[in-house]
Design a protein around this motif. Structure first.
Motif, short mmCIF file in Angstrom:
data_model
loop_
_atom_site.label_atom_id
_atom_site.label_comp_id
_atom_site.label_asym_id
_atom_site.label_seq_id
_atom_site.Cartn_x
_atom_site.Cartn_y
_atom_site.Cartn_z
N PRO A 47 36.72 41.86 36.39
CA PRO A 47 37.41 41.64 35.10
C PRO A 47 38.51 40.59 35.18
N LEU A 48 39.22 40.55 36.29
CA LEU A 48 40.28 39.57 36.47
C LEU A 48 39.71 38.16 36.58
N MET A 49 38.67 38.03 37.39
CA MET A 49 38.05 36.72 37.58
C MET A 49 37.35 36.24 36.32
N ASP A 50 36.76 37.15 35.58
CA ASP A 50 36.07 36.81 34.34
C ASP A 50 37.07 36.30 33.30
N PHE A 51 38.22 36.96 33.20
CA PHE A 51 39.26 36.54 32.25
C PHE A 51 39.77 35.14 32.59
N ILE A 52 40.00 34.90 33.86
CA ILE A 52 40.50 33.59 34.30
C ILE A 52 39.51 32.49 33.95
N THR A 53 38.23 32.74 34.20
CA THR A 53 37.20 31.74 33.97
C THR A 53 37.07 31.37 32.49
N LYS A 54 37.33 32.33 31.61
CA LYS A 54 37.17 32.10 30.18
C LYS A 54 38.42 31.52 29.53
N ASP A 55 39.47 31.32 30.30
CA ASP A 55 40.72 30.78 29.78
C ASP A 55 40.93 29.37 30.33
N GLU A 56 41.06 28.39 29.44
CA GLU A 56 41.17 26.99 29.86
C GLU A 56 42.41 26.74 30.71
N PHE A 57 43.54 27.30 30.32
CA PHE A 57 44.79 27.11 31.07
C PHE A 57 44.67 27.68 32.47
N LEU A 58 44.16 28.91 32.58
CA LEU A 58 44.04 29.55 33.88
C LEU A 58 43.00 28.87 34.76
N THR A 59 41.90 28.45 34.15
CA THR A 59 40.87 27.74 34.91
C THR A 59 41.43 26.47 35.54
N ARG A 60 42.32 25.83 34.82
CA ARG A 60 42.91 24.58 35.30
C ARG A 60 43.90 24.82 36.44
N HIS A 61 44.53 25.99 36.48
CA HIS A 61 45.61 26.21 37.45
C HIS A 61 45.27 27.15 38.61
N VAL A 62 44.38 28.11 38.38
CA VAL A 62 44.11 29.12 39.43
C VAL A 62 43.11 28.58 40.44
N THR A 63 43.50 28.64 41.72
CA THR A 63 42.62 28.19 42.80
C THR A 63 42.08 29.34 43.64
N GLY A 64 42.70 30.52 43.53
CA GLY A 64 42.21 31.62 44.33
C GLY A 64 42.94 32.93 44.09
N LEU A 65 42.33 34.01 44.56
CA LEU A 65 42.91 35.35 44.49
C LEU A 65 42.91 35.96 45.88
N HIS A 66 43.91 36.79 46.14
CA HIS A 66 43.92 37.53 47.41
C HIS A 66 44.25 38.98 47.12
N ARG A 67 43.40 39.87 47.62
CA ARG A 67 43.64 41.32 47.46
C ARG A 67 44.40 41.84 48.65
N LEU A 68 45.55 42.45 48.38
CA LEU A 68 46.36 43.06 49.43
C LEU A 68 45.77 44.43 49.78
N PRO A 69 46.10 44.98 50.94
CA PRO A 69 45.58 46.29 51.34
C PRO A 69 45.90 47.42 50.35
N ASN A 70 46.99 47.27 49.59
CA ASN A 70 47.37 48.31 48.63
C ASN A 70 46.65 48.17 47.29
N GLY A 71 45.71 47.25 47.19
CA GLY A 71 44.93 47.09 45.97
C GLY A 71 45.54 46.17 44.93
N LYS A 72 46.66 45.54 45.27
CA LYS A 72 47.30 44.60 44.35
C LYS A 72 46.88 43.17 44.69
N TYR A 73 46.97 42.30 43.68
CA TYR A 73 46.46 40.95 43.85
C TYR A 73 47.55 39.90 43.75
N GLN A 74 47.42 38.89 44.59
CA GLN A 74 48.20 37.67 44.50
C GLN A 74 47.30 36.57 43.95
N ILE A 75 47.88 35.67 43.18
CA ILE A 75 47.12 34.56 42.61
C ILE A 75 47.68 33.25 43.14
#
Length: 227
Positions: A143-171
């Motif tokens: 769901p997070l990756m799908d939202f990013i892909t469908k948003d022009e601003f985020l598509t232009r700026h986001v280069t990657g995601l990292h999942r931490l061991p506690n289940g939280k994400y860094q962008i």
């Protein structure tokens, strides 16, 4: 006699049409994209499965079987197979579309429907890189990756995601030095709305380089840590 001639010609044409040999295969890739699969690969697939279209009569060819074979290919999302009146086999192929590349011991893509998609030997997609995610966690990150892909601003700026061991994400963001803490995959729209507001304000004030961390986990607030 005239009626006899007409019936003879009709029967002859019908016989000839039913025994006509398929002479060609016309492939069409939707959106004119044959990035992950080539015509040569499709023809090789048909040959390997004994669909020799140049030697099979029209009546002997099972179009449903050909369609099933094509859709079973790991790079094909959908295939529509048909036969033209001049004895040619046609196929319209829609390839799978990757949203992200998941870095694992054996890297793979996450496709636009949230499923695992293998890498292609013909083309490498320019998509964000996802790390720290196992195959059984694709439903979580999708769901997070799908939202990013469908948003022009985020598509232009986001280069990657990292999942931490506690289940939280860094962008990870393009040309920005701070870490964007997204947290758990929830309230996606609200968090990104807050981030966009912060970005526009910081850009206007020329302060985007002043922070080392921007945190979106606190409701309507964006918490920033200065360098």
């Amino acid at each position: 006699m005239l009626l006899g001639v007409v019936f003879f010609l009709f029967a002859f044409a019908e016989k000839r049409n039913s025994t006509r040999i398929l002479s060609d295969v016309n492939l069409h890739f939707t959106n004119n994209e044959n990035l992950y699969l080539t015509e040569e690969a499709v023809n090789k697939l048909l040959i390997q499965n004994e669909v020799r279209v140049k030697s099979i009569g029209k009546e002997a060819l099972d179009l449903n079987r050909v369609e099933t074979l094509l859709e079973a290919h790991e790079m094909v999302e959908n295939a529509e197979v048909f036969l033209t009146v001049d004895g040619k086999l046609g196929a319209e192929i829609t390839q799978r579309k990757p949203l992200a590349r998941v870095l694992a011991s054996a890297p793979f893509y996450l496709d636009r429907h949230g499923f695992k998609m293998p890498l292609s030997e013909y083309y490498s997609a320019r998509v964000p890189l996802v790390t720290g995610v196992r195959e059984d966690q694709l439903k979580e990150v999708y769901p997070l990756m799908d939202f990013i892909t469908k948003d022009e601003f985020l598509t232009r700026h986001v280069t990657g995601l990292h999942r931490l061991p506690n289940g939280k994400y860094q962008i990870h963001l393009r040309q920005l030095d701070f870490v964007l803490m997204f947290g758990e995959v929830k309230d996606i729209e609200l968090k990104f709305k807050n981030f966009k507001a912060f970005y526009q304000k910081a850009l206007k004030d020329k302060k985007l380089d002043a922070y080392e961390k921007v945190d979106l986990q606190f409701g309507d607030q964006v918490v920033c840590t200065k360098k």
